[in-house]
Design an enzyme around this catalytic site. Structure first.
Site, PDB file in Angstrom:
ATOM      1  CG  HIS A 166      -5.315  -1.342  -1.527  1.00 14.22           C
ATOM      2  ND1 HIS A 166      -4.863  -2.547  -1.039  1.00 14.22           N
ATOM      3  CD2 HIS A 166      -4.730  -0.378  -0.760  1.00 14.22           C
ATOM      4  CE1 HIS A 166      -4.050  -2.333  -0.015  1.00 14.22           C
ATOM      5  NE2 HIS A 166      -3.945  -1.024   0.162  1.00 14.22           N
ATOM      6  CB  SER A 211      -0.972  -0.046   1.188  1.00  9.43           C
ATOM      7  OG  SER A 211      -2.009   0.881   1.029  1.00  9.43           O
TER       8      SER A 211
END
Length: 250
Positions: free
Chosen positions: A170, A134
């Site tokens: 994501h 991330s």
């Protein structure tokens, strides 16, 4: 034993629910260690949790997961002050640096205040594998989409730029991600942008993308580029890359 060339594994994954502890390492973290080429001793991996405020709970989870994996782990904290005297020496002793998720905007500000950005570049150039999830993926690129400012995603375009691309994390699990990445590419805020579904990682040798890997079947990676549209405005075009499925950890 450094990798034979500067190596980055940028991911949207790395963890799985544990059996004996809360969190265990999934295949992507194990692959980062494989990329480092360690043999004859326990791999050395350091966790940098700046993006989450150096959460001691996450430090503990990471250390427990590393113990179960047979890795020698440390945590490099910057809050409230660096927990090691010579951060660059510490980084250069590692096989893998793993950067956890959270606020990439806060991460960048704190790293730059401490000069950690330059130290990480030198570690990368010396063969220490840089990796993360991330925010720990996005930081290595030129920029991407972030929730650092609030629930509505916003652009960030001043990341470290070790890799000369944008990054989307994501990509399949947060509905705002794909539209904003496409807009940033078509508007010219980002150039060529490399994106990962949850559970997918991208491996770079130097600054060249060499492969996509996944710890989850059926997931994808993507390259988004601007192409001339029917009008004067550019449009974003997306190409899917099929990752190689990694073996599950033993």
């Amino acid at each position: 034993m450094p990798a034979d060339q500067p190596t980055i594994l940028a991911t949207s994954g790395g963890y799985q629910r544990g059996k004996r502890v809360d969190v265990e390492f999934n295949s992507l973290i194990h692959h980062a260690v494989e990329l480092a080429g360690v043999s004859g001793r326990a791999p050395r991996i350091t966790h940098i949790g700046t993006a989450g405020g150096d959460s001691r709970e996450w430090n503990f989870r990471f250390t427990e997961a590393a113990r179960l994996a047979g890795f020698e782990s440390t945590c490099l904290n910057l809050f409230t002050m660096p927990n090691v005297e010579d951060m660059e020496a510490h980084l250069l002793e590692q096989d893998v640096v793993w950067v956890n998720g959270g606020s990439v905007v806060n991460l960048l500000a704190v790293w730059r205040a401490h000069g950690l950005d330059g130290m990480l570049r030198r570690a990368w150039e010396s063969g220490v594998v840089l990796s993360g999830v991330s925010a720990g993926s996005l930081c290595w690129f030129q920029g991407g989409a972030t929730d650092s400012f609030g629930p509505e995603l916003r652009p960030v375009t001043d990341a470290l730029g070790f890799l000369p691309y944008g990054n989307g994390v994501h990509y399949d699990s947060e509905e705002q991600r794909r539209p904003l990445i496409h807009k940033m590419v078509s508007d010219g805020q980002l150039g060529e942008t490399h994106c990962t579904d949850d559970g997918v990682g991208l491996v770079y040798a130097g600054t060249r993308l060499v492969k996509a890997v996944s710890e989850v079947p059926g997931k994808g990676a993507y390259i988004v580029q601007a192409r001339a549209g029917e009008s004067v405005d550019a449009v974003a075009v997306e190409e899917r890359i099929e990752p190689r499925l990694l073996d599950a950890p033993a």
